[in-house]
Design an enzyme around this catalytic site. Structure first.
Site, PDB file in Angstrom:
ATOM      1  N   ASP A  29      -5.332   6.247  -8.422  1.00 35.33           N
ATOM      2  CA  ASP A  29      -4.876   5.762  -7.116  1.00 35.33           C
ATOM      3  C   ASP A  29      -5.895   6.200  -6.063  1.00 35.33           C
ATOM      4  OD1 ASP A  29      -2.967   5.262  -4.759  1.00 35.33           O
ATOM      5  OD2 ASP A  29      -1.689   4.823  -6.470  1.00 35.33           O
ATOM      6  N   HIS A  63      -1.653   6.526   0.343  1.00 32.79           N
ATOM      7  CA  HIS A  63      -0.905   5.923  -0.764  1.00 32.79           C
ATOM      8  C   HIS A  63      -0.962   6.802  -2.001  1.00 32.79           C
ATOM      9  CE1 HIS A  63      -0.182   3.022  -4.101  1.00 32.79           C
ATOM     10  NE2 HIS A  63       0.665   2.479  -3.235  1.00 32.79           N
ATOM     11  N   ASN A 158       4.586  -6.207  -5.311  1.00 33.69           N
ATOM     12  CA  ASN A 158       5.585  -6.442  -4.262  1.00 33.69           C
ATOM     13  C   ASN A 158       5.322  -7.730  -3.490  1.00 33.69           C
ATOM     14  OD1 ASN A 158       7.044  -3.673  -4.289  1.00 33.69           O
ATOM     15  ND2 ASN A 158       4.873  -3.165  -4.173  1.00 33.69           N
ATOM     16  N   SER A 223       5.426   0.681  -5.915  1.00 33.47           N
ATOM     17  CA  SER A 223       4.476   1.795  -6.010  1.00 33.47           C
ATOM     18  C   SER A 223       5.194   3.128  -6.162  1.00 33.47           C
ATOM     19  CB  SER A 223       3.599   1.856  -4.749  1.00 33.47           C
ATOM     20  OG  SER A 223       2.603   0.875  -4.774  1.00 33.47           O
TER      21      SER A 223
END
Length: 688
Positions: A29, A63, A158, A223
């Protein structure tokens, strides 16, 4: 959801285990802000030396910090995570230095995570595409995880549409969609055919996460659902270890599928979004801890009944780009298939407004929920002394928010095709103006800087101009590294690169033709932006030693002739050996192509470059009427102090007698230094 502890079954699972540090979990990530109080005393490590250390302040870093908090948040801190006791590895493949992350970078991150010996890899990101449209390096990296029995958990995306998201849609990946607080699928959670085939739903609304600055916020989206599933899988693996069993990650992934609760909404439209069901932690724990049921049985069943199929069945509906508008209807029309440089986005909930709007060119939408403001973090209790992870290598360092931290040095030994790039229009035009005209059909015309013939002629007349180009190493047509000569032998390295570029232009049956080069060097943790906008890691080359160029045909001929010169009666002919060596080299490049950044891949690439070692092996096998079946690389038990030895294993079979025992030939490569070296003699044994 508010707190993870109210997820049904999770508190009961925590009473059994909060994780075992022998179970490794990687978060591929953005960079994790390890200085947040949620990670105090966690022992969180970060894979460094490939991408720039750009700090933990941007949208992608935020994130990554949120996702890591759901997984690793310490229970005495402000954000208790699902699996705080497991070994924690951050792979910062998403960077705020560039707006988009390519599938190539994601594949590189997966392979680096795999090289750290983790059991579960969490990917809360991806790109809208069906499994068939995934780029080869990404699909290959996921297959390596499957072969190594590593569970990949990926967010379904999403976009609120009937569409697939890679890597979630790739075979053997456990896709995760998101549930709202009422146990219904979030309107933004994708439900494409790939997700439905191998996906489950998990809580993903109003999940508490750490945010930059030391605060806490509630965020929503797949996520956050993905690390919930990754954490539960890690805890189940910890239970297997507690009971004296070997951890079996892929079997745990299958178990989570088979124990998921089917749709109970009584609404056909709603159930269409339900994938294979929603996470049931209690059922999964009962199965793992039952004395009557061994979860590993599911892993050994015939592949057709596996809940996570090995190959995609049927082509999913054409992927479409993210509308970024919160749409929740199936798309009306298909879009263009993403190109090799198409972007990977961190999945978000389009229906949820971000807490902050990222600047233009930054990562896609963040995952924060629309209403609540960040909650101040309480002062953490004094952290316990972290336990160093038992499998950590010198390439993993403790995460830090200090961008000046010097990462461990990484090495590369990569194969590919040589190319060059200008980076900017200005640099390209400067070459065009400086290059002498060329004669075409009796007339003088301006030189074309994109024509390698013209460029080679210019560089030979003006050697210093070589340093103004960005030299690239390509897999097929995709650049994977920028080659940067460095040190006292820079001039010699540039001369070698120009020579290779020239020889790549010759006829493929010529004695000097080069269709492949090997590049040994160091990865300093810097990237270079190419003219296309792609950013690739820099590999620094300090010596000409190991900088080879060859063609499969010429190398096979040379090896075959050398083998025939010392041939004994009964050994294969030069033609037979030539064909076998050519097959070996071609399979390494095409079937096993890689980035050459992990120890395993460096050993494999060196084995192909040093084909004399393979020649001896192939000659022995062919003299017994055997044919090459597969090539594998394993950590070698044959090692010397302060070494990094790997065994390249060639397995042969009898094509005319399937009942005859296979034969394994194994030789050892030490990749501790920039230039690998073979160690010891070839070892061989029969294998049933």
């Amino acid at each position: 959801m508010g707190k993870l502890s109210i997820i049904p079954g999770l508190s009961e699972l925590w009473r059994l285990t909060k994780g075992d540090d022998r179970v490794g979990v990687a978060v591929v990530d953005g960079r994790v802000g390890a200085g947040h109080p949620a990670f105090a005393g966690s022992g969180l490590a970060s894979v460094e030396g490939v991408w720039p250390s750009d700090g933990a302040t941007g949208a992608k870093a935020a994130h990554g910090t949120s996702v890591a908090g759901v997984l690793f948040g310490q229970h005495d801190g402000p954000v208790p995570g699902v699996a705080p006791g497991c070994r924690k590895v951050s792979v910062p493949a998403f960077s705020d230095r560039w707006a988009r992350t390519s599938q190539l970078d994601l594949a590189r991150g997966i392979e680096l995570a795999l090289d750290e010996g983790v059991h579960v890899i969490n990917i809360s990101g991806g790109q809208l595409a069906s499994a068939e449209e995934a780029e080869d390096p990404l699909a290959r990296a996921v297959r390596r995880c499957k072969e190594s029995n590593v569970l990949v958990v990926a967010a379904a995306g999403n976009d609120g549409c009937f569409c697939d998201h890679v890597p979630a849609a790739l075979p053997s990946v456990l896709a995760v969609g998101a549930l709202d607080d009422e146990g219904r699928p979030l309107p933004s959670s994708n439900w494409g055919p790939g997700n439905t085939r191998q996906g489950i739903l998990a809580p993903g609304q109003n999940i508490p996460v750490p945010v930059p600055g030391g605060g806490v916020a509630l965020q929503t989206g797949t996520s956050l659902a993905a690390p919930v599933v990754s954490g539960v899988a890690a805890l189940l693996l910890s239970l297997q270890l507690r009971d004296g069993r070997e951890p079996d990650p892929r079997a745990i992934g299958e178990l989570l599928m088979t124990t998921a609760d089917p749709c109970d909404l009584g609404d056909a439209d709603a159930c269409a979004r339900f994938l294979n069901g929603k996470l049931n932690i209690t059922k999964a724990v009962t199965t793992v801890t039952s004395n009557e049921t061994d979860v590993s049985v599911a892993h050994s069943q015939a592949e057709p009944v596996s809940p996570i199929p090995e190959t995609a069945t049927g082509r999913p509906e054409q992927a479409v780009p993210s509308c970024d508008c919160g749409c929740d209807q199936a798309p009306a029309a298909a879009a263009t298939v993403p190109t090799a440089q198409a972007a990977l986005q961190a999945p978000t909930d389009p229906a949820a407004a971000p807490a902050t709007t990222p600047a233009a060119g930054s990562a896609a939408v963040t995952l924060s929920s629309p209403a609540p403001a960040p909650v101040p973090s309480p002062a953490p209790a004094p952290p316990p002394a972290p336990t160093p992870p038992p499998q950590a290598t010198s390439t993993v360092t403790t995460s830090s928010d200090d961008p000046a931290r010097v990462p461990a040095q990484r090495l590369a030994y990569a194969q590919g095709v040589l190319g060059y790039d200008f980076a900017t229009e200005a640099r390209r035009d400067s070459f065009k103006q400086l290059m002498a005209p060329v004669e075409v059909g009796g007339a003088h015309v301006p030189a074309n800087p994109y024509d390698p013939n013209h460029m080679v002629a210019h560089l030979r007349e003006n050697p210093s101009e070589s340093s103004a180009l960005i030299w690239t190493l390509n897999l097929d047509l995709t650049p994977i590294y920028a080659i940067e000569p460095n040190g006292g032998y820079t001039v010699g390295v540039y001369e070698r690169l120009v020579d290779f570029l020239s020889r790549q232009l010759e006829c493929d049956d010529g004695a000097n033709f080069v269709d492949r080069v090997s590049i040994p060097g160091k990865l300093p943790g810097r990237t270079v932006k190419l003219f296309s906008g792609q950013e690739v890691p820099v590999v620094e080359v300090e010596l000409k030693r190991g900088l080879y160029g060859w063609s499969v045909t010429s190398l096979a001929n040379a090896v075959a002739e050398a083998g025939a010169a010392g041939a004994k009666k009964g050994n294969p002919s030069a033609d037979t050996l030539r064909a076998a060596v050519a097959e070996f080299l071609t399979r390494v490049y095409y079937d096993l192509r890689n980035f050459g950044a992990t120890s395993r891949d460096r050993a494999l690439n060196f084995a192909a470059t040093n084909a004399v070692q393979a020649r001896d092996t192939l000659a022995q096998a062919l003299s017994q009427g055997l044919a090459l079946q597969d090539i594998d690389v394993e950590k070698s038990p044959f090692a010397r102090p302060d070494s990094d030895c790997w065994d390249v294993k060639l397995r042969f079979f009898d094509p005319e007698n399937s009942r005859r025992a296979k034969r394994v030939y194994r030789f050892t490569v030490d990749v501790k230094d920039v230039m690998p070296v073979t160690v010891g003699d070839i070892r061989s044994w029969p294998e049933s």
